[in-house]
Scaffold this motif. Structure first.
Motif, PDB file in Angstrom:
ATOM      1  N   ALA A  21       0.752  -1.170  -0.143  1.00 32.03           N
ATOM      2  CA  ALA A  21       0.046  -0.244   0.009  1.00 32.03           C
ATOM      3  C   ALA A  21       0.860   1.191   0.160  1.00 32.03           C
ATOM      4  O   ALA A  21       1.946   1.097   0.502  1.00 32.03           O
ATOM      5  N   GLN A  22       0.268   2.386  -0.544  1.00 27.36           N
ATOM      6  CA  GLN A  22       0.893   3.676  -0.526  1.00 27.36           C
ATOM      7  C   GLN A  22       1.641   4.102   0.936  1.00 27.36           C
ATOM      8  O   GLN A  22       0.700   3.864   1.617  1.00 27.36           O
ATOM      9  N   THR A  23       2.709   4.128   1.063  1.00 26.20           N
ATOM     10  CA  THR A  23       3.287   4.411   2.379  1.00 26.20           C
ATOM     11  C   THR A  23       4.185   5.880   2.349  1.00 26.20           C
ATOM     12  O   THR A  23       4.800   6.227   1.265  1.00 26.20           O
ATOM     13  N   VAL A  24       3.977   6.644   3.605  1.00 23.67           N
ATOM     14  CA  VAL A  24       4.499   7.932   3.620  1.00 23.67           C
ATOM     15  C   VAL A  24       5.782   7.691   4.557  1.00 23.67           C
ATOM     16  O   VAL A  24       5.783   6.941   5.547  1.00 23.67           O
ATOM     17  N   TYR A  25       6.767   8.313   4.248  1.00 22.35           N
ATOM     18  CA  TYR A  25       8.255   8.597   4.756  1.00 22.35           C
ATOM     19  C   TYR A  25       8.438   9.922   5.263  1.00 22.35           C
ATOM     20  O   TYR A  25       8.300  10.682   3.991  1.00 22.35           O
ATOM     21  N   TRP A  26       8.337  10.534   6.398  1.00 22.18           N
ATOM     22  CA  TRP A  26       8.638  11.692   6.579  1.00 22.18           C
ATOM     23  C   TRP A  26      10.362  11.757   6.936  1.00 22.18           C
ATOM     24  O   TRP A  26      11.099  10.928   7.165  1.00 22.18           O
ATOM     25  N   ASP A  27      10.771  13.082   6.788  1.00 23.08           N
ATOM     26  CA  ASP A  27      12.163  13.395   6.644  1.00 23.08           C
ATOM     27  C   ASP A  27      12.254  13.807   8.159  1.00 23.08           C
ATOM     28  O   ASP A  27      11.825  14.329   8.954  1.00 23.08           O
ATOM     29  N   THR A  28      13.797  13.184   8.458  1.00 25.41           N
ATOM     30  CA  THR A  28      14.189  13.585   9.632  1.00 25.41           C
ATOM     31  C   THR A  28      14.827  15.087  10.121  1.00 25.41           C
ATOM     32  O   THR A  28      14.912  15.612  10.974  1.00 25.41           O
ATOM     33  N   ASP A  29      15.387  15.650   8.838  1.00 22.33           N
ATOM     34  CA  ASP A  29      15.868  16.878   8.878  1.00 22.33           C
ATOM     35  C   ASP A  29      14.839  17.915   8.574  1.00 22.33           C
ATOM     36  O   ASP A  29      15.026  18.949   9.404  1.00 22.33           O
ATOM     37  N   GLN A  30      13.965  17.826   7.959  1.00 19.88           N
ATOM     38  CA  GLN A  30      12.823  18.985   7.490  1.00 19.88           C
ATOM     39  C   GLN A  30      11.539  18.420   8.251  1.00 19.88           C
ATOM     40  O   GLN A  30      10.798  17.800   7.579  1.00 19.88           O
ATOM     41  N   PRO A  31      10.998  19.122   9.379  1.00 17.81           N
ATOM     42  CA  PRO A  31       9.702  18.608   9.918  1.00 17.81           C
ATOM     43  C   PRO A  31       8.653  19.113   8.725  1.00 17.81           C
ATOM     44  O   PRO A  31       8.688  20.200   8.088  1.00 17.81           O
ATOM     45  N   GLY A  32       7.495  18.356   8.580  1.00 15.77           N
ATOM     46  CA  GLY A  32       6.554  18.607   7.364  1.00 15.77           C
ATOM     47  C   GLY A  32       7.030  18.232   6.027  1.00 15.77           C
ATOM     48  O   GLY A  32       6.113  18.556   5.127  1.00 15.77           O
ATOM     49  N   PHE A  33       8.200  17.504   5.993  1.00 10.06           N
ATOM     50  CA  PHE A  33       8.590  17.244   4.641  1.00 10.06           C
ATOM     51  C   PHE A  33       8.693  15.661   4.638  1.00 10.06           C
ATOM     52  O   PHE A  33       9.069  14.954   5.390  1.00 10.06           O
ATOM     53  N   GLY A  34       8.062  15.108   3.292  1.00 10.03           N
ATOM     54  CA  GLY A  34       7.936  13.614   3.147  1.00 10.03           C
ATOM     55  C   GLY A  34       7.749  13.162   1.930  1.00 10.03           C
ATOM     56  O   GLY A  34       7.924  13.909   0.907  1.00 10.03           O
ATOM     57  N   VAL A  35       7.836  12.031   1.739  1.00  4.70           N
ATOM     58  CA  VAL A  35       7.668  11.287   0.503  1.00  4.70           C
ATOM     59  C   VAL A  35       6.548  10.137   0.526  1.00  4.70           C
ATOM     60  O   VAL A  35       6.456   9.671   1.247  1.00  4.70           O
ATOM     61  N   ARG A  36       5.924  10.125  -0.755  1.00  8.82           N
ATOM     62  CA  ARG A  36       4.957   9.231  -0.695  1.00  8.82           C
ATOM     63  C   ARG A  36       5.512   8.019  -1.640  1.00  8.82           C
ATOM     64  O   ARG A  36       5.779   8.201  -3.015  1.00  8.82           O
TER      65      ARG A  36
END
Length: 424
Positions: A21-36
């Motif tokens: 299933a589509q999964t979201v990974y959040w960035d450790t360096d920039q809050p609010g930034f992620g990749v689907r």
């Protein structure tokens, strides 16, 4: 949702959807930034994933998500930079989805050109990443002001300046490629206003005329780049090829024994593309305006199969220097041919000067068409996968030419080894 990850070029390819299933990974360096990360298409039994960068913040008290763009059009670092910009706008009460370019009626020229590269990627074009690199190298870096200029204010003179730089550098073919990219990008931007599926860089360009439509093809861009080696040169080249260390020896042998196929197509070939019963290898020809690649089957001579066995290992790629883990790049083959060219020149075996891997392709076609081989243009077109775009080839010609291609490859093997044709 998965754990946080430091998003960079190294970690991104390792991210996969959880349980399909589509999964979201959040960035450790920039809050609010992620990749689907989503499931992509299945290629040769291997699943290719899609990566879409986004940012999420609060705009006037409401949680707001903004899509930044897809990889490889956006690298993680570039996407993170955009995320910071968008999150800053949200904190100031501005909606980043309504960009400055949109507010003033136009995206920038740079936005439009990157939007064109993104459109190519959406169409599944394998050339998308290369086109983006060339756009950045030949437009963005040398013409920063034009890059930031609204797309609908770009003139024919602006486009001429870009092409003139490459022409002065004696790169007419590259100049014509950039002309083609710009012309198509403007045309797509004009059509994008009526199509919501187009990337924002094209949709927001607000372009109504194409300034490149009247720019003629760059003089000298269609000039034949590769000469044909003489028969003596070709046989000398073959002797040097067989004296090379592995894996260079087997890679160069395969290039000749498969008829001088295009390096991009060879580089994409995997072990799954080999039929050992036939025996043959199926290459994917994306050249031209095809939305689906042409499946191009090349028979394999016994010596070609032996060469494949020498260089393949636990990886998936056939044309590789590390047992198939990574495919060869064009630079490797150019450097390998350049080494032999230098050795031939030192030995007094070079009759007509510089040649490239493309010269081997040109040589094979030229020599096979002449006496004593006299291979027909139809068979040469099938062997080298060109000139097959006509109505007859698309709709009426269903013969696979396998035996004819095999006979032509056997002629090549006799040719390079200095053997006479049967009956001669």
């Amino acid at each position: 949702m998965a754990d946080k990850q430091k998003l960079n070029k190294t970690t991104l390819p390792k991210l996969a959807p959880i349980n399909g299933a589509q999964t979201v990974y959040w960035d450790t360096d920039q809050p609010g930034f992620g990749v689907r990360v989503s499931n992509g298409r299945l290629v040769d039994g291997v699943r290719e994933y899609g990566y879409t960068f986004f940012c999420q913040g609060r705009l006037r008290g409401k949680v707001t998500k903004v899509t930044i763009g897809k990889s490889p059009t956006f690298s993680p670092d570039l996407a993170r930079k955009k995320a910071r910009e968008y999150l800053g706008k949200m904190a100031a009460g501005q909606d980043p989805r309504i960009t400055k370019e949109a507010a003033s009626g136009s995206a920038t020229f740079g936005d439009m050109m990157l939007g064109y590269a993104e459109w190519l990627e959406q169409q599944g074009k394998v050339s998308a990443a290369k086109v983006k690199q060339e756009i950045e190298k030949d437009i963005q870096k040398p013409f920063k002001r034009l890059w930031s200029k609204p797309a609908n204010e770009i003139t024919i003179d602006d486009c001429d300046r870009i092409l003139e730089r490459l022409e002065k550098a004696e790169k007419p073919r590259q100049a014509d490629k950039i002309r083609s990219y710009m012309k198509t990008a403007f045309r797509k931007a004009i059509n994008a206003r009526r199509n919501r599926r187009f990337p924002d860089g094209l949709k927001l360009a607000d372009v109504k005329v194409n300034p490149c439509s009247d720019i003629e093809k760059v003089t000298g861009s269609s000039k034949a780049r590769d000469r044909a080696l003489t028969l003596t040169e070709l046989r000398a080249y073959w002797v040097h090829v067989k004296a090379q260390p592995e894996p260079r020896r087997s890679l160069l042998m395969l290039h000749v024994l498969t008829g001088g196929q295009r390096l991009d197509q060879l580089g994409r070939a995997t072990l799954a593309d080999i039929d050992r019963d036939a025996p043959s290898i199926t290459l994917l020809d994306f050249k031209g305006r095809r939305t689906e690649p042409r499946r191009h089957t090349v028979p394999l001579l016994p010596e070609a199969v032996e060469a494949i066995d020498r260089i393949t290992g636990s990886g998936r790629y056939v044309f590789s220097c590390d047992g198939g883990k990574r495919a060869i790049c064009n630079t490797f083959m150019r450097d390998a041919v350049a080494r032999i060219e230098k050795a031939m020149a030192a030995a007094g075996e070079l009759e007509n000067g510089h040649f490239t891997p493309g010269s081997i392709r040109a040589t094979i076609e030229t020599r096979l068409a002449a006496k004593p081989y006299r291979v027909s243009s139809d068979v040469l077109g099938q062997l080298l996968s060109h000139g097959l775009g006509g109505v007859q080839a698309r709709h009426y010609q269903h013969h696979d030419f396998f035996e004819e291609k095999l006979e032509a490859l056997e002629m090549i093997e006799r040719m390079v080894n200095g053997e006479q044709e049967p009956g001669q």
